[in-house]
Design an enzyme around this catalytic site. Structure first.
Site, PDB file in Angstrom:
ATOM      1  N   ASP A  41       0.859  -1.190   0.000  1.00  0.00           N
ATOM      2  CA  ASP A  41       0.000   0.000   0.000  1.00  0.00           C
ATOM      3  C   ASP A  41       0.899   1.245   0.000  1.00  0.00           C
ATOM      4  OD1 ASP A  41      -3.204   0.484   1.125  1.00  0.00           O
ATOM      5  OD2 ASP A  41      -1.812   2.182   1.070  1.00  0.00           O
ATOM      6  N   GLN A  69     -14.406   2.269   1.645  1.00  0.00           N
ATOM      7  CA  GLN A  69     -13.782   1.882   0.371  1.00  0.00           C
ATOM      8  C   GLN A  69     -13.532   3.123  -0.482  1.00  0.00           C
ATOM      9  OE1 GLN A  69     -16.044  -0.883  -2.069  1.00  0.00           O
ATOM     10  NE2 GLN A  69     -14.235  -1.461  -3.246  1.00  0.00           N
ATOM     11  N   HIS A  86     -10.325  -5.496  -3.033  1.00  0.00           N
ATOM     12  CA  HIS A  86      -8.973  -5.732  -2.530  1.00  0.00           C
ATOM     13  C   HIS A  86      -9.031  -6.108  -1.061  1.00  0.00           C
ATOM     14  CE1 HIS A  86     -10.003  -1.473  -2.254  1.00  0.00           C
ATOM     15  NE2 HIS A  86      -9.328  -1.447  -1.123  1.00  0.00           N
ATOM     16  N   HIS A 118      -6.845  -5.999   2.453  1.00  0.00           N
ATOM     17  CA  HIS A 118      -5.717  -5.376   3.153  1.00  0.00           C
ATOM     18  C   HIS A 118      -5.071  -6.402   4.082  1.00  0.00           C
ATOM     19  CE1 HIS A 118      -6.897  -1.022   2.506  1.00  0.00           C
ATOM     20  NE2 HIS A 118      -8.071  -1.584   2.306  1.00  0.00           N
TER      21      HIS A 118
HETATM   22  P1  5GP Z   1      -9.797   1.116   0.425  1.00  0.00           P
HETATM   23  O1  5GP Z   1     -10.038   2.332   1.233  1.00  0.00           O
HETATM   24  O2  5GP Z   1     -10.457   1.252  -0.929  1.00  0.00           O
HETATM   25  O3  5GP Z   1     -10.161  -0.148   1.123  1.00  0.00           O
HETATM   26  O4  5GP Z   1      -8.237   1.007   0.220  1.00  0.00           O
HETATM   27  C1  5GP Z   1      -7.550   1.566  -0.828  1.00  0.00           C
HETATM   28  C2  5GP Z   1      -6.076   1.520  -0.446  1.00  0.00           C
HETATM   29  O5  5GP Z   1      -5.322   1.772  -1.595  1.00  0.00           O
HETATM   30  C3  5GP Z   1      -5.688   2.572   0.597  1.00  0.00           C
HETATM   31  O6  5GP Z   1      -5.114   1.930   1.727  1.00  0.00           O
HETATM   32  C4  5GP Z   1      -4.695   3.447  -0.141  1.00  0.00           C
HETATM   33  O7  5GP Z   1      -3.632   3.885   0.674  1.00  0.00           O
HETATM   34  C5  5GP Z   1      -4.212   2.559  -1.261  1.00  0.00           C
HETATM   35  N1  5GP Z   1      -3.794   3.251  -2.467  1.00  0.00           N
HETATM   36  C6  5GP Z   1      -4.385   4.333  -3.040  1.00  0.00           C
HETATM   37  N2  5GP Z   1      -3.751   4.676  -4.191  1.00  0.00           N
HETATM   38  C7  5GP Z   1      -2.729   3.786  -4.331  1.00  0.00           C
HETATM   39  C8  5GP Z   1      -1.707   3.616  -5.327  1.00  0.00           C
HETATM   40  O8  5GP Z   1      -1.608   4.350  -6.311  1.00  0.00           O
HETATM   41  N3  5GP Z   1      -0.831   2.599  -5.127  1.00  0.00           N
HETATM   42  C9  5GP Z   1      -0.905   1.759  -4.050  1.00  0.00           C
HETATM   43  N4  5GP Z   1       0.006   0.807  -3.962  1.00  0.00           N
HETATM   44  N5  5GP Z   1      -1.859   1.882  -3.105  1.00  0.00           N
HETATM   45  C10 5GP Z   1      -2.763   2.877  -3.241  1.00  0.00           C
END
Ligand code: 5GP
Length: 146
Positions: free
Chosen positions: A37, A101, A107, A109
């Site tokens: 991440d 999200q 995805h 974590h």
């Molecule tokens: P969500 O909130 O959708 O469950 O998690 C999305 C995750 O993607 C977040 O923890 C955020 O830090 C990560 N993230 C956002 N943009 C990028 C990116 O460009 N590259 C990577 N490796 N992680 C990202």
């Protein structure tokens, strides 16, 4: 975005899979991809995605893709444990914007946790961008454990 909607082929994780934006890869097989991440909540915070499913969330994902993602989650969590020796490992997954999200390609974590560290999940977008070189070193440490 709510639980209902259309998969966006230009979401960040789709672009990572297409090689259009870089990522710190930890593991890849025919069906799944795991990477660090970019705004880690803990040291070694990793994400696992399906390479073929266009599910935005858990309610949409094919059982086969889900099984593949979870098998990879176990593999990557095992490598992270060997590399970083955490006291615990949190597995998290969010569905819909109100649930936290922000990227609408399903995805999982993986968050290594250590005794005494804060346990919460910071609001997304509030996290600090990790140093690229430090992420690179960490990715190599974890990759060495597969
Ligand atoms: P969500 O909130 O959708 O469950 O998690 C999305 C995750 O993607 C977040 O923890 C955020 O830090 C990560 N993230 C956002 N943009 C990028 C990116 O460009 N590259 C990577 N490796 N992680 C990202």
């Amino acid at each position: 975005m709510s639980l209902d909607g259309t998969y966006d082929d230009a979401n960040i994780f789709a672009l990572i899979l297409q090689g259009k934006i870089p990522s710190m890869k930890l593991y890849e097989d025919d069906t799944t991809f795991a990477f660090l991440d970019i705004m880690p909540q803990t040291r070694g915070h990793a994400l696992v995605i399906s390479k073929w499913s266009k599910a935005r969330n858990l309610l949409e994902i094919e059982d086969e893709a889900l099984a593949q993602v979870m098998a990879t989650t176990k593999k990557v969590a095992t490598a992270i444990r060997k590399a970083l020796n955490p006291d615990g490992i949190q597995i998290a997954q969010f569905n819909g914007a109100p649930a936290g999200q922000t990227i609408f390609h399903l995805h999982v974590h993986i968050l290594p946790r250590w005794e005494g560290d804060p346990k919460g999940f910071a609001a997304h977008g509030a996290g600090a961008m990790a140093d690229k070189d430090a992420l690179q070193v960490l990715a190599e440490e974890i990759r060495a454990q597969f």
